[in-house]
Design an enzyme around this catalytic site. Structure first.
Site, PDB file in Angstrom:
ATOM      1  N   CYS A   8       0.944  -1.399  -0.153  1.00  0.00           N
ATOM      2  CA  CYS A   8       0.006   0.114  -0.036  1.00  0.00           C
ATOM      3  C   CYS A   8       0.812   1.136   0.060  1.00  0.00           C
ATOM      4  O   CYS A   8       0.267   2.197   0.137  1.00  0.00           O
ATOM      5  CB  CYS A   8      -0.899   0.101   1.269  1.00  0.00           C
ATOM      6  SG  CYS A   8      -0.161   0.118   2.793  1.00  0.00           S
ATOM      7  N   GLU A  38      -1.858   1.125  -4.757  1.00  0.00           N
ATOM      8  CA  GLU A  38      -1.780  -0.059  -4.184  1.00  0.00           C
ATOM      9  C   GLU A  38      -0.884  -1.009  -5.257  1.00  0.00           C
ATOM     10  O   GLU A  38      -1.382  -1.068  -6.385  1.00  0.00           O
ATOM     11  CB  GLU A  38      -2.873  -0.829  -3.982  1.00  0.00           C
ATOM     12  CG  GLU A  38      -2.967  -2.022  -3.082  1.00  0.00           C
ATOM     13  CD  GLU A  38      -3.270  -2.044  -1.728  1.00  0.00           C
ATOM     14  OE1 GLU A  38      -3.165  -3.140  -1.053  1.00  0.00           O
ATOM     15  OE2 GLU A  38      -3.725  -0.988  -1.314  1.00  0.00           O
TER      16      GLU A  38
END
Length: 368
Positions: free
Chosen positions: A326, A360
């Protein structure tokens, strides 16, 4: 201040910008062509939090601008699921009409699902009593009679009242499989359900020819573990947060999966255990014999801080590495170590957070 404008017509433009940025960021590595997985342009976010603003007899949802800190009224929140948006005005109107429910309420949190369930947490600057519980039960019944599959939670300092459960049951479609996931209030869940399904399908595709066992660090509620279980003989997964471990155990049983074992410990402690630096009673108590596992694939989905150097070096000991990140900045730092021993064979962008700078990424590596 008015609510910032988010234009779904510009969705592809912002996705193209992210694609270019991520490709450029990792150009120093030998990476394959970037696989890009888009999000719905609106109504993609499974959860939302709003402050409650009281103004005379009126009461409404507000958010705050991240830069100016100014508040703005929110009657419809474009990123949130249709389920959340359908419920928002009905909930606000019902609370507004109840002195007991609105008194000193300062926040409402929504957790929705693709399966149709929704959980609402109502936060207060006062202790909640039986009168609140009675009114909340009536509210819950009224909303469910209008077609919602809803549960309520009341929160105040050092107290929580649950009507009737503190979780939702999500069902995600992964290729031809439907997987069931228990998602508990206040614990981590994937924010974008549609993209979460695409991530699971990508991970399953990357590992479809696997042999032996899978080790997963930072497994959360078993989100990836369950989807990947069919590609491996066994899955050994670690997670530190107790609510997530409990949800993972529930999810294993709910999906009738018998080859996944969850161990509650940190990635750092697990690294020490794998390297034989010290013995952990927790492993013995759960009858986990690390030597019996033949893990040649490792899956990591670390927090934004990435993996520490010791964990990176432990991860290098595996033939194949799947890394979901992330935070591309810490992914890049970790790849500086991992790419010395492994080739990057798959590279993906998942647009979990449209219209923000957040990206992401997924990387699959195989030993040189």
């Amino acid at each position: 201040m008015t609510q910032p404008v988010m234009n779904p017509e510009n969705y592809q433009v912002q996705l193209d910008e992210k694609t270019e940025a991520l490709s450029a960021m990792f150009s120093e590595f030998d990476v394959p062509e970037l696989e890009v997985f888009s999000s719905p342009a609106e109504n993609y976010r499974m959860r939302a939090e709003f402050r409650i603003w009281h103004e005379g007899d009126d009461m409404y949802y507000v958010m705050f601008d991240q830069k100016t800190k100014e508040k703005y009224r929110v009657d419809y929140f474009l990123p949130a699921t249709r389920l959340i948006n359908d419920l928002m005005p009905l909930l606000a109107e019902a609370i507004k009409g109840s002195k007991t429910l609105r008194y000193k309420m300062f926040q409402v949190d929504f957790l929705s699902t693709l399966s149709g369930e929704i959980l609402v947490s109502m936060l207060y600057h006062r202790q909640l009593d039986d009168a609140w519980k009675e009114e909340a039960a009536v509210l819950k019944q009224q909303l469910n009679e209008k077609g919602f599959n809803l549960n309520l939670i009341g929160r105040a300092r050092k107290m929580k009242i649950v009507l009737d459960q503190e979780f939702v049951i999500e069902k995600l479609k992964v290729n031809d499989d439907i997987l069931t996931y228990k998602q508990v209030e206040n614990s981590f869940t994937q924010p974008n359900g549609v993209v979460a399904q695409k991530m699971l399908e990508w991970a399953v595709d990357c590992t479809q020819d696997s042999q032996g066992d899978l080790l997963e660090l930072y497994c959360g509620n078993g989100n990836f573990s369950l989807a990947l279980a069919k590609n491996f003989d066994r899955v050994l997964a670690t997670e530190l947060a107790k609510p997530s471990v409990e949800s993972a155990q529930y999810n294993i049983a709910a999906n009738n999966i018998d080859n996944v074992q969850i161990v509650r410990m940190s990635a750092e402690d697990f690294t020490d255990a794998m390297e034989g630096k010290r013995e952990f009673r927790r492993l013995k108590d759960q009858n986990v014999d690390l030597k019996s596992y033949n893990c040649n694939t490792i899956f990591v989905d670390p927090p934004r801080s990435g993996m520490d150097e010791g964990t990176c070096k432990m991860v290098q000991g595996y033939e194949r590495i799947m890394y979901i990140s992330c935070n591309p900045d810490t992914l890049k730092e970790n790849l500086a170590i991992l790419s010395k021993t492994h080739n990057i064979t798959r590279f993906a962008l998942f647009d979990q957070f449209p219209y923000t700078h957040h990206m992401e990424a997924g990387i699959f590596l195989e030993r040189k």
